[in-house]
Design an enzyme around this catalytic site. Structure first.
Site, PDB file in Angstrom:
ATOM      1  N   LEU A  58       0.115   5.930   7.594  1.00  0.00           N
ATOM      2  CA  LEU A  58       0.778   7.118   7.065  1.00  0.00           C
ATOM      3  C   LEU A  58      -0.225   8.254   7.193  1.00  0.00           C
ATOM      4  O   LEU A  58      -1.412   8.062   6.928  1.00  0.00           O
ATOM      5  CB  LEU A  58       1.161   6.954   5.591  1.00  0.00           C
ATOM      6  CG  LEU A  58       2.364   6.081   5.236  1.00  0.00           C
ATOM      7  CD1 LEU A  58       2.519   6.038   3.721  1.00  0.00           C
ATOM      8  CD2 LEU A  58       3.641   6.581   5.882  1.00  0.00           C
ATOM      9  N   ASP A  59       0.241   9.430   7.565  1.00  0.00           N
ATOM     10  CA  ASP A  59      -0.649  10.586   7.600  1.00  0.00           C
ATOM     11  C   ASP A  59      -1.299  10.776   6.244  1.00  0.00           C
ATOM     12  O   ASP A  59      -0.703  10.466   5.203  1.00  0.00           O
ATOM     13  CB  ASP A  59       0.136  11.868   7.934  1.00  0.00           C
ATOM     14  CG  ASP A  59       0.623  11.883   9.372  1.00  0.00           C
ATOM     15  OD1 ASP A  59       0.092  11.101  10.171  1.00  0.00           O
ATOM     16  OD2 ASP A  59       1.526  12.673   9.661  1.00  0.00           O
ATOM     17  N   ARG A  60      -2.494  11.314   6.249  1.00  0.00           N
ATOM     18  CA  ARG A  60      -3.218  11.546   4.997  1.00  0.00           C
ATOM     19  C   ARG A  60      -2.380  12.295   3.952  1.00  0.00           C
ATOM     20  O   ARG A  60      -2.348  11.903   2.789  1.00  0.00           O
ATOM     21  CB  ARG A  60      -4.521  12.312   5.293  1.00  0.00           C
ATOM     22  CG  ARG A  60      -5.406  12.512   4.075  1.00  0.00           C
ATOM     23  CD  ARG A  60      -6.694  13.224   4.453  1.00  0.00           C
ATOM     24  NE  ARG A  60      -7.622  13.311   3.329  1.00  0.00           N
ATOM     25  CZ  ARG A  60      -8.830  13.841   3.401  1.00  0.00           C
ATOM     26  NH1 ARG A  60      -9.273  14.337   4.544  1.00  0.00           N
ATOM     27  NH2 ARG A  60      -9.611  13.881   2.337  1.00  0.00           N
TER      28      ARG A  60
END
Length: 239
Positions: A58-60
């Site tokens: 997941l993106d930050r």
């Protein structure tokens, strides 16, 4: 590790764990994010007292459901499901404007390269197929002039179902149809991001992975794991 540093475990058995990753937390250590001090992979390893294997990312800035395998064999089996698109994921997001009741965004995406991390990547790679289904969950019109053109501001809570897994796909697709996700500093709109920071004390990307469905790699049981839409995403719709 103190209780305040413990990750929320949504599902756990002897083969894998599903956590609810907070927004702002990296999945694993990355040299391009030298400011980061904590990482989901290391935190979960310490919390469980054993090695864990990330299955996807997941993106930050995105929060929500994230799977970690407890062995390399299980990681490989789950990775195959991702590669074959057998895993269904659902996200929720707050976007600018009123979206249609439902729709499909079929818009190929050229790979986004980070100047540092992707400097060896092929620059002229053709755009790849990218498809996202969406449904509008709620709409709100707020009595605040954020845009110069309008005296009020409209927002939608949307359910997003990516059928492909391109980098930043949901953020880029919503921006493409002129409904950028609030809090997106790369593909969004600064005035609306600033309004949410000041009015709703919202300092994050309003995108969360809220459901995931896949086949158990050992029992073959079809699993459907869900979490509540985060309160911060629902806040504007309670006005």
């Amino acid at each position: 590790m103190s209780d305040s540093e413990l990750l929320t475990i949504v599902y756990q058995d002897e083969y894998f764990v599903v956590i609810d990753k907070p927004s702002g937390l990296l999945v694993h250590r990355s040299w391009i994010a030298s400011d980061a001090k904590q990482f989901a992979m290391q935190m979960l390893r310490d919390q469980l007292g054993q090695r864990v294997y990330p299955v996807h990312r997941l993106d930050r800035p995105t929060s929500g459901l994230l799977i970690f395998a407890l062995s390399s064999e299980i990681a490989r089996a789950l990775n195959e499901q991702f590669a074959e698109r057998d895993i269904k994921k659902v996200y929720h997001a707050v976007v600018r404007g009123y979206v249609d009741d439902a729709g499909i965004i079929d818009y190929a995406l050229k790979e986004e390269h980070d100047k540092i991390a992707d400097k060896q990547a092929q620059a002229d790679k053709p755009a790849q197929e990218a498809v996202t289904e969406y449904q509008c969950v709620a709409r709100v019109e707020l009595p605040f002039k954020v845009s110069k053109k309008h005296d009020t501001s409209r927002y939608s809570l949307v359910k997003l179902m990516p059928l492909t897994g391109r980098k930043h796909q949901l953020r880029r697709h919503m921006s493409h149809i002129r409904h950028p996700i609030i809090g997106d500093t790369r593909h969004g709109e600064g005035r609306h991001n600033r309004f949410f920071r000041e009015h709703f004390d919202c300092h994050r990307l309003l995108l969360a992975a809220t459901a995931i469905e896949f086949r158990h790699p050992v029992t073959a049981e079809q699993l459907s794991i869900e979490i509540e839409i985060p309160d911060i995403l629902k806040r504007p719709f309670h006005q």
